[in-house]
Write an enzyme that holds these catalytic residues in place. Sequence first.
Site, short mmCIF file in Angstrom:
data_model
loop_
_atom_site.label_atom_id
_atom_site.label_comp_id
_atom_site.label_asym_id
_atom_site.label_seq_id
_atom_site.Cartn_x
_atom_site.Cartn_y
_atom_site.Cartn_z
N ASN A 187 0.82 -1.21 0.00
CA ASN A 187 0.00 0.00 0.00
C ASN A 187 0.85 1.26 0.00
O ASN A 187 0.61 2.18 -0.77
CB ASN A 187 -0.93 -0.02 1.22
CG ASN A 187 -1.80 1.20 1.31
OD1 ASN A 187 -1.35 2.28 1.67
ND2 ASN A 187 -3.08 1.04 1.02
N LYS A 241 0.03 8.66 1.99
CA LYS A 241 -1.38 8.30 2.14
C LYS A 241 -2.09 9.47 2.82
O LYS A 241 -2.22 9.54 4.03
CB LYS A 241 -1.54 7.02 2.96
CG LYS A 241 -0.77 5.82 2.40
CD LYS A 241 -1.11 5.52 0.97
CE LYS A 241 -2.54 5.06 0.79
NZ LYS A 241 -2.82 4.67 -0.61
N ASP A 290 -3.60 -0.14 5.98
CA ASP A 290 -4.52 -1.08 5.30
C ASP A 290 -4.08 -2.54 5.40
O ASP A 290 -4.27 -3.32 4.47
CB ASP A 290 -4.67 -0.70 3.82
CG ASP A 290 -5.59 0.50 3.63
OD1 ASP A 290 -6.18 0.97 4.63
OD2 ASP A 290 -5.71 0.99 2.49
#
Length: 290
Positions: free
Chosen positions: A24, A58, A251
């Site tokens: 991720n 992110k 995640d």
Amino acid sequence: MDTSSVLFNQLKGAEPFFLFAGPNVIESEDHILRMAEHIKTITTKLGLPLVFKSSFDKANRTSSKSFRGPGMAEGLKILEKVKVAYDIPIVTDVHETIQCEPVGRVADIIQIPAFLCRQTDLLVAAAKTGRIINIKKGQFCASSVMVNSAEKIRLAGNPNVMVCERGTMFGYNDLIVDPRNLEWMREANCPVVADITHSLQQPAGRKLDGGGVASGGLRELIPCIARTAVAVGVDGIFMEVHDNPLNAPVDGPTQWPLRHLEELLEELMAIARVSKGKQHFNIDLTPYHV
């Protein structure tokens, strides 16, 4: 033909599908390089076109305390090392117009996050880099929205666009995947990608010890959604993969274990090869006499 168009045509014509895969977020240079090497070894063995995916930031985290990544400057340096060391194209996401030009100097594909899929200025700035643009469908959007989003890219002078299904909000803390969207999104007249990991998120659905919430997920259903997507006949599969998902900083509940990647891809390729999902089914409604 420019390099973006060459890559776009290669992915568009991939059989049985192409793959976007990686962790991720960039956790460290060493981790990213190890993951890229291992994933490329698997996809080379299977003959699957690979685009390596990881994020440098992110920006859309549940909590301000959540890990975000190394940032754009350091993250792009790491992604460029992956690109050079293993000769694989890169996909990563942008959140602001100012990021598009520097990201476009490294990434082969620029990804538009789902929450930003209608942001015209961001779409245009990404399009003007000349890179392939992958637009994720907003969790709040009908599939028809992707027709307009893809058109914004083309009107900015970039024909190399693809759209990605990543689930639809179902209540407050859950997503569902409607397979009809995989068919309807073809109306955007471009490759369709299925995100088989983010689509199983449970946004802000996990309570933390000591208070607060984080996103949960249904990792055990990733094979189910993946099988459905390749049977329907998507052009590409997007999946996040980790060598230690229980300790992944972002995640973790929806990252697929690296140890099972080859096994799952082999099954998906077998399903895709026997499915006629990419072919239009001509339905004859004239009277049928028996």
